[in-house]
Design a protein around this motif. Structure first.
Motif, PDB file in Angstrom:
ATOM      1  N   MET A 184     -38.203  61.961 -12.026  1.00  0.00           N
ATOM      2  CA  MET A 184     -39.574  62.135 -11.595  1.00  0.00           C
ATOM      3  C   MET A 184     -40.107  63.429 -12.197  1.00  0.00           C
ATOM      4  O   MET A 184     -39.493  64.483 -12.049  1.00  0.00           O
ATOM      5  CB  MET A 184     -39.629  62.176 -10.063  1.00  0.00           C
ATOM      6  N   PRO A 185     -41.243  63.375 -12.849  1.00  0.00           N
ATOM      7  CA  PRO A 185     -41.819  64.594 -13.418  1.00  0.00           C
ATOM      8  C   PRO A 185     -42.336  65.533 -12.332  1.00  0.00           C
ATOM      9  O   PRO A 185     -42.665  65.111 -11.227  1.00  0.00           O
ATOM     10  CB  PRO A 185     -42.970  64.077 -14.282  1.00  0.00           C
ATOM     11  N   THR A 186     -42.389  66.804 -12.673  1.00  0.00           N
ATOM     12  CA  THR A 186     -42.930  67.793 -11.744  1.00  0.00           C
ATOM     13  C   THR A 186     -44.448  67.791 -11.873  1.00  0.00           C
ATOM     14  O   THR A 186     -45.013  68.383 -12.777  1.00  0.00           O
ATOM     15  CB  THR A 186     -42.356  69.182 -12.041  1.00  0.00           C
ATOM     16  N   THR A 187     -45.092  67.093 -10.959  1.00  0.00           N
ATOM     17  CA  THR A 187     -46.541  66.945 -10.961  1.00  0.00           C
ATOM     18  C   THR A 187     -47.190  68.072 -10.157  1.00  0.00           C
ATOM     19  O   THR A 187     -46.506  68.856  -9.481  1.00  0.00           O
ATOM     20  CB  THR A 187     -46.927  65.600 -10.336  1.00  0.00           C
ATOM     21  N   GLU A 188     -48.503  68.117 -10.208  1.00  0.00           N
ATOM     22  CA  GLU A 188     -49.232  69.087  -9.384  1.00  0.00           C
ATOM     23  C   GLU A 188     -48.944  68.861  -7.907  1.00  0.00           C
ATOM     24  O   GLU A 188     -48.840  69.806  -7.132  1.00  0.00           O
ATOM     25  CB  GLU A 188     -50.735  69.011  -9.657  1.00  0.00           C
ATOM     26  N   ARG A 189     -48.801  67.604  -7.512  1.00  0.00           N
ATOM     27  CA  ARG A 189     -48.480  67.282  -6.102  1.00  0.00           C
ATOM     28  C   ARG A 189     -47.123  67.869  -5.716  1.00  0.00           C
ATOM     29  O   ARG A 189     -46.974  68.453  -4.649  1.00  0.00           O
ATOM     30  CB  ARG A 189     -48.497  65.756  -5.912  1.00  0.00           C
ATOM     31  N   VAL A 190     -46.130  67.707  -6.591  1.00  0.00           N
ATOM     32  CA  VAL A 190     -44.806  68.267  -6.313  1.00  0.00           C
ATOM     33  C   VAL A 190     -44.898  69.790  -6.212  1.00  0.00           C
ATOM     34  O   VAL A 190     -44.331  70.388  -5.287  1.00  0.00           O
ATOM     35  CB  VAL A 190     -43.790  67.837  -7.394  1.00  0.00           C
ATOM     36  N   ARG A 191     -45.615  70.407  -7.139  1.00  0.00           N
ATOM     37  CA  ARG A 191     -45.778  71.868  -7.089  1.00  0.00           C
ATOM     38  C   ARG A 191     -46.439  72.302  -5.779  1.00  0.00           C
ATOM     39  O   ARG A 191     -46.017  73.273  -5.151  1.00  0.00           O
ATOM     40  CB  ARG A 191     -46.612  72.350  -8.271  1.00  0.00           C
ATOM     41  N   ALA A 239     -39.383  69.181  -2.462  1.00  0.00           N
ATOM     42  CA  ALA A 239     -40.694  68.609  -2.782  1.00  0.00           C
ATOM     43  C   ALA A 239     -40.561  67.285  -3.532  1.00  0.00           C
ATOM     44  O   ALA A 239     -41.274  66.320  -3.230  1.00  0.00           O
ATOM     45  CB  ALA A 239     -41.508  69.605  -3.601  1.00  0.00           C
ATOM     46  N   HIS A 240     -39.665  67.225  -4.498  1.00  0.00           N
ATOM     47  CA  HIS A 240     -39.440  65.967  -5.219  1.00  0.00           C
ATOM     48  C   HIS A 240     -38.982  64.878  -4.256  1.00  0.00           C
ATOM     49  O   HIS A 240     -39.390  63.721  -4.384  1.00  0.00           O
ATOM     50  CB  HIS A 240     -38.411  66.147  -6.338  1.00  0.00           C
ATOM     51  N   SER A 241     -38.157  65.247  -3.288  1.00  0.00           N
ATOM     52  CA  SER A 241     -37.676  64.264  -2.311  1.00  0.00           C
ATOM     53  C   SER A 241     -38.814  63.755  -1.434  1.00  0.00           C
ATOM     54  O   SER A 241     -38.884  62.561  -1.132  1.00  0.00           O
ATOM     55  CB  SER A 241     -36.582  64.890  -1.435  1.00  0.00           C
ATOM     56  N   ALA A 280     -32.932  60.329   1.551  1.00  0.00           N
ATOM     57  CA  ALA A 280     -32.052  61.458   1.814  1.00  0.00           C
ATOM     58  C   ALA A 280     -31.943  62.348   0.586  1.00  0.00           C
ATOM     59  O   ALA A 280     -32.138  61.901  -0.541  1.00  0.00           O
ATOM     60  CB  ALA A 280     -30.667  60.951   2.206  1.00  0.00           C
ATOM     61  N   LEU A 281     -31.617  63.606   0.842  1.00  0.00           N
ATOM     62  CA  LEU A 281     -31.282  64.571  -0.203  1.00  0.00           C
ATOM     63  C   LEU A 281     -29.882  65.059   0.115  1.00  0.00           C
ATOM     64  O   LEU A 281     -29.641  65.625   1.181  1.00  0.00           O
ATOM     65  CB  LEU A 281     -32.272  65.735  -0.211  1.00  0.00           C
ATOM     66  N   VAL A 282     -28.964  64.812  -0.792  1.00  0.00           N
ATOM     67  CA  VAL A 282     -27.564  65.175  -0.587  1.00  0.00           C
ATOM     68  C   VAL A 282     -27.305  66.533  -1.223  1.00  0.00           C
ATOM     69  O   VAL A 282     -27.656  66.756  -2.380  1.00  0.00           O
ATOM     70  CB  VAL A 282     -26.631  64.114  -1.202  1.00  0.00           C
ATOM     71  N   THR A 283     -26.701  67.427  -0.463  1.00  0.00           N
ATOM     72  CA  THR A 283     -26.435  68.773  -0.960  1.00  0.00           C
ATOM     73  C   THR A 283     -25.222  69.370  -0.264  1.00  0.00           C
ATOM     74  O   THR A 283     -24.921  69.018   0.878  1.00  0.00           O
ATOM     75  CB  THR A 283     -27.656  69.694  -0.730  1.00  0.00           C
ATOM     76  N   TRP A 284     -24.546  70.260  -0.964  1.00  0.00           N
ATOM     77  CA  TRP A 284     -23.484  71.052  -0.334  1.00  0.00           C
ATOM     78  C   TRP A 284     -24.044  72.402   0.120  1.00  0.00           C
ATOM     79  O   TRP A 284     -23.326  73.221   0.686  1.00  0.00           O
ATOM     80  CB  TRP A 284     -22.327  71.285  -1.299  1.00  0.00           C
ATOM     81  N   ASP A 285     -25.311  72.674  -0.132  1.00  0.00           N
ATOM     82  CA  ASP A 285     -25.934  73.955   0.199  1.00  0.00           C
ATOM     83  C   ASP A 285     -26.272  74.000   1.689  1.00  0.00           C
ATOM     84  O   ASP A 285     -27.388  73.709   2.102  1.00  0.00           O
ATOM     85  CB  ASP A 285     -27.193  74.158  -0.644  1.00  0.00           C
ATOM     86  N   VAL A 286     -25.282  74.399   2.484  1.00  0.00           N
ATOM     87  CA  VAL A 286     -25.481  74.435   3.938  1.00  0.00           C
ATOM     88  C   VAL A 286     -26.134  75.727   4.401  1.00  0.00           C
ATOM     89  O   VAL A 286     -26.570  75.825   5.547  1.00  0.00           O
ATOM     90  CB  VAL A 286     -24.155  74.203   4.701  1.00  0.00           C
ATOM     91  N   GLN A 287     -26.240  76.723   3.521  1.00  0.00           N
ATOM     92  CA  GLN A 287     -26.880  77.982   3.908  1.00  0.00           C
ATOM     93  C   GLN A 287     -28.399  77.898   3.819  1.00  0.00           C
ATOM     94  O   GLN A 287     -29.096  78.565   4.581  1.00  0.00           O
ATOM     95  CB  GLN A 287     -26.370  79.129   3.048  1.00  0.00           C
ATOM     96  N   ASP A 288     -28.913  77.097   2.880  1.00  0.00           N
ATOM     97  CA  ASP A 288     -30.370  77.044   2.696  1.00  0.00           C
ATOM     98  C   ASP A 288     -30.967  75.669   2.961  1.00  0.00           C
ATOM     99  O   ASP A 288     -32.029  75.573   3.556  1.00  0.00           O
ATOM    100  CB  ASP A 288     -30.740  77.476   1.268  1.00  0.00           C
ATOM    101  N   LEU A 289     -30.330  74.614   2.509  1.00  0.00           N
ATOM    102  CA  LEU A 289     -30.946  73.286   2.610  1.00  0.00           C
ATOM    103  C   LEU A 289     -30.440  72.468   3.792  1.00  0.00           C
ATOM    104  O   LEU A 289     -31.231  71.987   4.595  1.00  0.00           O
ATOM    105  CB  LEU A 289     -30.731  72.511   1.304  1.00  0.00           C
ATOM    106  N   ALA A 290     -29.152  72.284   3.892  1.00  0.00           N
ATOM    107  CA  ALA A 290     -28.585  71.422   4.941  1.00  0.00           C
ATOM    108  C   ALA A 290     -28.341  72.233   6.214  1.00  0.00           C
ATOM    109  O   ALA A 290     -27.228  72.336   6.724  1.00  0.00           O
ATOM    110  CB  ALA A 290     -27.299  70.768   4.455  1.00  0.00           C
ATOM    111  N   PRO A 349     -42.532  59.682   5.008  1.00  0.00           N
ATOM    112  CA  PRO A 349     -41.303  59.406   5.749  1.00  0.00           C
ATOM    113  C   PRO A 349     -40.383  60.627   5.751  1.00  0.00           C
ATOM    114  O   PRO A 349     -40.453  61.459   4.841  1.00  0.00           O
ATOM    115  CB  PRO A 349     -40.670  58.243   4.980  1.00  0.00           C
ATOM    116  N   GLU A 350     -39.579  60.722   6.771  1.00  0.00           N
ATOM    117  CA  GLU A 350     -38.643  61.838   6.878  1.00  0.00           C
ATOM    118  C   GLU A 350     -37.580  61.740   5.787  1.00  0.00           C
ATOM    119  O   GLU A 350     -37.020  60.674   5.549  1.00  0.00           O
ATOM    120  CB  GLU A 350     -37.961  61.820   8.248  1.00  0.00           C
ATOM    121  N   VAL A 351     -37.312  62.856   5.138  1.00  0.00           N
ATOM    122  CA  VAL A 351     -36.212  62.959   4.186  1.00  0.00           C
ATOM    123  C   VAL A 351     -35.066  63.634   4.921  1.00  0.00           C
ATOM    124  O   VAL A 351     -35.218  64.748   5.418  1.00  0.00           O
ATOM    125  CB  VAL A 351     -36.598  63.806   2.948  1.00  0.00           C
ATOM    126  N   ARG A 352     -33.959  62.957   5.006  1.00  0.00           N
ATOM    127  CA  ARG A 352     -32.800  63.553   5.670  1.00  0.00           C
ATOM    128  C   ARG A 352     -32.057  64.405   4.666  1.00  0.00           C
ATOM    129  O   ARG A 352     -31.659  63.925   3.609  1.00  0.00           O
ATOM    130  CB  ARG A 352     -31.891  62.481   6.227  1.00  0.00           C
TER     131      ARG A 352
END
Length: 94
Positions: free
Chosen positions: A1-8, A32-34, A41-51, A69-72
């Motif tokens: 997905m391109p980084t559009t003005e909406r994503v920004r 934002a892309h999610s 869902a957005l899968v990440t190991w980043d438990v300090q900032d994202l998860a 819709p909710e992004v988990r």
């Protein structure tokens, strides 16, 4: 997905809400892309900032207010449970 003005715009909205700091713009753009891409869902190991619960709550509230819709956001194990995906057990065949 391109980084559009909406994503920004969504990325900067999420920074403004405190989901992540401006020092973590890559994380803001992942979120934002999610949201814009309407991911389940957005899968990440980043438990300090994202998860973490703080980010999840702010993202859930943002999505609700904007009719998205909710992004988990979670670790692979959490997302697998939420999405009812079975992760096969790894066995050592050596």
């Amino acid at each position: 997905m391109p980084t559009t003005e909406r994503v920004r715009a969504v990325a900067w909205d999420l920074v403004g809400l405190g989901c992540v700091t401006a020092n973590h713009l890559a994380d803001a753009f992942h979120l934002a892309h999610s949201v814009v891409g309407r991911a389940d869902a957005l899968v990440t190991w980043d438990v300090q900032d994202l998860a973490r619960e703080h980010t999840r709550r702010l993202l859930r509230d943002y999505s609700w207010r904007h009719g998205s819709p909710e992004v988990r956001v979670g670790t692979p194990i959490e997302d697998a449970k939420w999405l009812d995906v079975k992760i096969p057990r790894c066995t050592n065949s050596a």
